[in-house]
Motif scaffolding. Structure first.
Motif, PDB file in Angstrom:
ATOM      1  N   HIS A 249      17.129  -8.086  23.036  1.00 14.38           N
ATOM      2  CA  HIS A 249      17.865  -7.674  24.227  1.00 14.38           C
ATOM      3  C   HIS A 249      17.481  -8.421  25.493  1.00 14.38           C
ATOM      4  CE1 HIS A 249      19.072  -4.409  21.569  1.00 14.38           C
ATOM      5  NE2 HIS A 249      20.087  -4.241  22.373  1.00 14.38           N
ATOM      6  N   ILE A 250      16.497  -9.307  25.415  1.00 13.66           N
ATOM      7  CA  ILE A 250      16.216 -10.156  26.569  1.00 13.66           C
ATOM      8  C   ILE A 250      17.460 -10.967  26.942  1.00 13.66           C
ATOM      9  CG2 ILE A 250      15.372 -12.108  25.182  1.00 13.66           C
ATOM     10  CD1 ILE A 250      13.337 -12.676  27.356  1.00 13.66           C
ATOM     11  N   GLN A 251      18.329 -11.206  25.959  1.00 17.10           N
ATOM     12  CA  GLN A 251      19.544 -11.996  26.191  1.00 17.10           C
ATOM     13  C   GLN A 251      20.568 -11.259  27.048  1.00 17.10           C
ATOM     14  OE1 GLN A 251      20.579 -13.943  22.093  1.00 17.10           O
ATOM     15  NE2 GLN A 251      19.003 -12.394  21.772  1.00 17.10           N
ATOM     16  N   ARG A 252      20.440  -9.947  27.152  1.00 19.55           N
ATOM     17  CA  ARG A 252      21.392  -9.178  27.957  1.00 19.55           C
ATOM     18  C   ARG A 252      20.973  -9.059  29.415  1.00 19.55           C
ATOM     19  NH1 ARG A 252      23.273  -3.813  24.697  1.00 19.55           N
ATOM     20  NH2 ARG A 252      24.564  -4.805  23.104  1.00 19.55           N
ATOM     21  N   GLY A 253      19.697  -9.313  29.675  1.00 14.71           N
ATOM     22  CA  GLY A 253      19.189  -9.091  31.021  1.00 14.71           C
ATOM     23  C   GLY A 253      19.131 -10.348  31.859  1.00 14.71           C
ATOM     24  N   GLY A 254      18.610 -10.179  33.069  1.00 10.73           N
ATOM     25  CA  GLY A 254      18.402 -11.311  33.953  1.00 10.73           C
ATOM     26  C   GLY A 254      19.518 -11.513  34.958  1.00 10.73           C
ATOM     27  N   SER A 255      19.189 -12.244  36.003  1.00 10.44           N
ATOM     28  CA  SER A 255      20.164 -12.544  37.050  1.00 10.44           C
ATOM     29  C   SER A 255      21.269 -13.435  36.494  1.00 10.44           C
ATOM     30  CB  SER A 255      19.449 -13.257  38.208  1.00 10.44           C
ATOM     31  OG  SER A 255      20.344 -13.558  39.247  1.00 10.44           O
ATOM     32  N   PRO A 256      22.539 -13.092  36.735  1.00 11.37           N
ATOM     33  CA  PRO A 256      23.636 -13.899  36.195  1.00 11.37           C
ATOM     34  C   PRO A 256      23.677 -15.302  36.788  1.00 11.37           C
ATOM     35  CG  PRO A 256      24.475 -12.226  37.700  1.00 11.37           C
ATOM     36  CD  PRO A 256      23.028 -11.921  37.478  1.00 11.37           C
ATOM     37  N   THR A 257      24.120 -16.240  35.989  1.00  4.83           N
ATOM     38  CA  THR A 257      24.278 -17.615  36.452  1.00  4.83           C
ATOM     39  C   THR A 257      25.402 -17.707  37.479  1.00  4.83           C
ATOM     40  OG1 THR A 257      25.841 -18.086  34.671  1.00  4.83           O
ATOM     41  CG2 THR A 257      23.512 -18.557  34.238  1.00  4.83           C
ATOM     42  N   CYS A 258      25.464 -18.840  38.149  1.00  8.04           N
ATOM     43  CA  CYS A 258      26.566 -19.086  39.091  1.00  8.04           C
ATOM     44  C   CYS A 258      27.911 -18.939  38.387  1.00  8.04           C
ATOM     45  CB  CYS A 258      26.421 -20.483  39.686  1.00  8.04           C
ATOM     46  SG  CYS A 258      27.812 -20.995  40.733  1.00  8.04           S
ATOM     47  N   ALA A 259      28.009 -19.503  37.178  1.00 11.00           N
ATOM     48  CA  ALA A 259      29.280 -19.462  36.436  1.00 11.00           C
ATOM     49  C   ALA A 259      29.723 -18.023  36.188  1.00 11.00           C
ATOM     50  CB  ALA A 259      29.136 -20.203  35.114  1.00 11.00           C
ATOM     51  N   ASP A 260      28.784 -17.157  35.792  1.00 11.25           N
ATOM     52  CA  ASP A 260      29.136 -15.764  35.521  1.00 11.25           C
ATOM     53  C   ASP A 260      29.479 -15.003  36.800  1.00 11.25           C
ATOM     54  OD1 ASP A 260      29.283 -15.325  32.778  1.00 11.25           O
ATOM     55  OD2 ASP A 260      27.117 -15.233  32.564  1.00 11.25           O
ATOM     56  N   ARG A 261      28.780 -15.292  37.891  1.00  6.06           N
ATOM     57  CA  ARG A 261      29.077 -14.606  39.156  1.00  6.06           C
ATOM     58  C   ARG A 261      30.471 -14.968  39.661  1.00  6.06           C
ATOM     59  NH1 ARG A 261      23.403 -15.003  42.665  1.00  6.06           N
ATOM     60  NH2 ARG A 261      22.017 -15.000  40.851  1.00  6.06           N
ATOM     61  N   VAL A 262      30.803 -16.245  39.575  1.00  2.00           N
ATOM     62  CA  VAL A 262      32.118 -16.694  40.043  1.00  2.00           C
ATOM     63  C   VAL A 262      33.222 -16.157  39.142  1.00  2.00           C
ATOM     64  CG1 VAL A 262      33.593 -18.710  40.418  1.00  2.00           C
ATOM     65  CG2 VAL A 262      31.212 -18.748  41.195  1.00  2.00           C
ATOM     66  N   LEU A 263      33.009 -16.240  37.823  1.00  2.00           N
ATOM     67  CA  LEU A 263      34.002 -15.743  36.873  1.00  2.00           C
ATOM     68  C   LEU A 263      34.253 -14.256  37.078  1.00  2.00           C
ATOM     69  CD1 LEU A 263      35.775 -16.360  34.373  1.00  2.00           C
ATOM     70  CD2 LEU A 263      33.803 -15.725  32.957  1.00  2.00           C
ATOM     71  N   ALA A 264      33.187 -13.476  37.200  1.00  2.00           N
ATOM     72  CA  ALA A 264      33.311 -12.025  37.394  1.00  2.00           C
ATOM     73  C   ALA A 264      34.028 -11.699  38.703  1.00  2.00           C
ATOM     74  CB  ALA A 264      31.932 -11.379  37.374  1.00  2.00           C
ATOM     75  N   SER A 265      33.726 -12.451  39.748  1.00  2.98           N
ATOM     76  CA  SER A 265      34.364 -12.212  41.049  1.00  2.98           C
ATOM     77  C   SER A 265      35.858 -12.503  40.986  1.00  2.98           C
ATOM     78  CB  SER A 265      33.703 -13.084  42.121  1.00  2.98           C
ATOM     79  OG  SER A 265      32.331 -12.752  42.274  1.00  2.98           O
ATOM     80  N   ARG A 266      36.212 -13.596  40.358  1.00  3.59           N
ATOM     81  CA  ARG A 266      37.637 -13.958  40.222  1.00  3.59           C
ATOM     82  C   ARG A 266      38.389 -12.924  39.386  1.00  3.59           C
ATOM     83  NH1 ARG A 266      37.988 -19.721  37.746  1.00  3.59           N
ATOM     84  NH2 ARG A 266      40.171 -19.616  38.395  1.00  3.59           N
ATOM     85  N   MET A 267      37.764 -12.488  38.306  1.00  5.42           N
ATOM     86  CA  MET A 267      38.410 -11.513  37.427  1.00  5.42           C
ATOM     87  C   MET A 267      38.548 -10.155  38.103  1.00  5.42           C
ATOM     88  SD  MET A 267      36.884 -12.270  33.625  1.00  5.42           S
ATOM     89  CE  MET A 267      37.432 -13.682  32.658  1.00  5.42           C
ATOM     90  N   GLY A 268      37.509  -9.718  38.809  1.00  2.00           N
ATOM     91  CA  GLY A 268      37.578  -8.439  39.504  1.00  2.00           C
ATOM     92  C   GLY A 268      38.669  -8.426  40.557  1.00  2.00           C
ATOM     93  N   PHE A 269      38.785  -9.530  41.285  1.00  6.50           N
ATOM     94  CA  PHE A 269      39.817  -9.653  42.309  1.00  6.50           C
ATOM     95  C   PHE A 269      41.208  -9.585  41.670  1.00  6.50           C
ATOM     96  CE2 PHE A 269      42.542 -11.720  45.395  1.00  6.50           C
ATOM     97  CZ  PHE A 269      42.025 -11.286  46.615  1.00  6.50           C
ATOM     98  N   LYS A 270      41.370 -10.274  40.534  1.00  3.50           N
ATOM     99  CA  LYS A 270      42.664 -10.276  39.828  1.00  3.50           C
ATOM    100  C   LYS A 270      43.021  -8.874  39.336  1.00  3.50           C
ATOM    101  CE  LYS A 270      46.217 -12.198  37.682  1.00  3.50           C
ATOM    102  NZ  LYS A 270      47.362 -12.793  38.425  1.00  3.50           N
ATOM    103  N   ALA A 271      42.044  -8.126  38.876  1.00  2.00           N
ATOM    104  CA  ALA A 271      42.308  -6.772  38.380  1.00  2.00           C
ATOM    105  C   ALA A 271      42.898  -5.892  39.463  1.00  2.00           C
ATOM    106  CB  ALA A 271      41.011  -6.145  37.850  1.00  2.00           C
ATOM    107  N   VAL A 272      42.355  -5.997  40.671  1.00  5.36           N
ATOM    108  CA  VAL A 272      42.872  -5.202  41.790  1.00  5.36           C
ATOM    109  C   VAL A 272      44.282  -5.643  42.155  1.00  5.36           C
ATOM    110  CG1 VAL A 272      42.540  -4.611  44.220  1.00  5.36           C
ATOM    111  CG2 VAL A 272      40.577  -4.684  42.669  1.00  5.36           C
ATOM    112  N   GLU A 273      44.531  -6.936  42.118  1.00  7.12           N
ATOM    113  CA  GLU A 273      45.888  -7.436  42.385  1.00  7.12           C
ATOM    114  C   GLU A 273      46.892  -6.832  41.411  1.00  7.12           C
ATOM    115  OE1 GLU A 273      45.658 -11.845  44.431  1.00  7.12           O
ATOM    116  OE2 GLU A 273      45.679 -11.725  42.246  1.00  7.12           O
ATOM    117  N   LEU A 274      46.521  -6.799  40.140  1.00  4.15           N
ATOM    118  CA  LEU A 274      47.422  -6.268  39.114  1.00  4.15           C
ATOM    119  C   LEU A 274      47.715  -4.788  39.344  1.00  4.15           C
ATOM    120  CD1 LEU A 274      45.882  -8.007  35.968  1.00  4.15           C
ATOM    121  CD2 LEU A 274      48.114  -8.506  36.986  1.00  4.15           C
TER     122      LEU A 274
END
Length: 319
Positions: A249-274
């Motif tokens: 489970h060490i693979q589930r933890g830790g600070s997210p990478t830049c790629a994951d932070r940007v992807l999550a932000s874009r997806m969250g924003f899109k969800a609200v738009e929908l």
């Protein structure tokens, strides 16, 4: 659409907090009231619902895990449980729900939408096993966590001239093993989609030794599993010391990478738009770098295709 809510369900994944933050702040920007639901569908059924504001999601984008917590819920798998959940959402005046999780979480969202709740799913899972999207939130961070670990294991493996067998997560999807194995220069990558031949693996290890290799790194996906047993067999057949390491489970933890932070932000924003457009029963994904949405029924029906080309590249370059 006046009030929306967000929950995280199933296994946690780095980047979930970034997605929550995006949903909350994008919703508030559109004049919506935003509610948080703790502990996934389990928390929904027990009414663990609270209002969120901009301050609620301050200082979380860099944090792993999920500030809303997560849990699995057997009761929600029943028709009575889902009806109870829909009624609770309506009691709180919630018109739309953003569900962040994997395929099981999406099935819950799919069924809630049939009970009159507008739902949008965001792919939050390190496994990268949702075929409608190129990448899921948390996958990149998990791969980099594995990569950091195997870089360290390679040092000690070389010092002792060992075979190092590293078991990684991913359920029945071999993407973590494939990407980490390619990036980490693994000599062998074993994934559920391809299987493996024990004799062929041992022959590859022995041939590598004859070419002067000081170590051998084998990445094993948990969908096949059995790292300890494989290490014993490899040592027995080759005569080379072999050690197994399960990263767990060490693979589930830790600070997210830049790629994951940007992807999550874009997806969250899109969800609200929908949701603000009155759409329901949708899932958000990334295809060729673009954020797209799709009907949840269609998304869940897409068969998963393993990246054979990338696997072949990894195999050729490992020699």
């Amino acid at each position: 659409m006046k009030t929306i809510a967000v929950l995280t369900s199933g296994g946690d994944a780095p980047g979930m907090n970034a997605a929550i933050r995006a949903v909350v702040r994008a919703g508030l920007d559109k004049g919506l009231k935003v509610m948080g639901i703790q502990r996934g569908y389990s928390g929904l059924l027990s009414g663990e619902i609270f209002p969120m504001d901009r301050h609620s999601v301050a200082d979380i984008i860099q944090r792993g895990g999920t500030m809303l917590r997560t849990a699995r819920c057997e009761e929600f798998k029943t028709e009575a449980g889902r009806k109870k959940g829909a009624n609770i959402l309506k009691t709180f005046g919630i018109d739309g729900l953003v569900v962040i999780g994997g395929d099981g979480s999406f099935h819950g969202a799919q069924l809630l939408s049939k009970l009159g709740i507008a739902t949008v799913g965001l792919p939050g899972t390190i496994d990268n096993d949702l075929p409608y999207t190129d990448y899921t939130i948390g996958f990149d961070t998990a791969v980099n966590t594995v990569l950091d670990a195997i870089n360290k294991l390679r040092d000690t493996s070389t010092s002792h001239e060992r075979v190092s067998i590293v078991e990684v997560m991913g359920r029945n999807c071999g993407d973590i093993a494939l990407y980490a194995g390619l990036a980490g220069g693994a000599e062998s990558i074993i994934v559920p989609e391809k299987g493996y031949n024990q004799d062929e693996l041992c022959r590859t290890i022995l041939e590598g030794k004859l070419r002067g290799k000081m170590h051998n790194l084998v990445i094993l996906a948990e969908g096949i599993g059995g790292a300890d047993q494989l290490a014993e067999k490899v040592e027995e057949i080759t005569g080379i010391e072999a050690r197994a390491t399960k990263l767990g489970h060490i693979q589930r933890g830790g600070s997210p990478t830049c790629a994951d932070r940007v992807l999550a932000s874009r997806m969250g924003f899109k969800a609200v738009e929908l949701l603000s457009e009155g759409k329901s029963s949708r899932v958000v994904g990334v295809i060729d770098g673009k954020i797209e949405d799709m009907d949840i029924d269609e998304a869940l029906a897409i068969p998963r295709n393993f990246d054979e080309k990338l696997y072949d590249i990894a195999k050729i370059l490992s020699y």
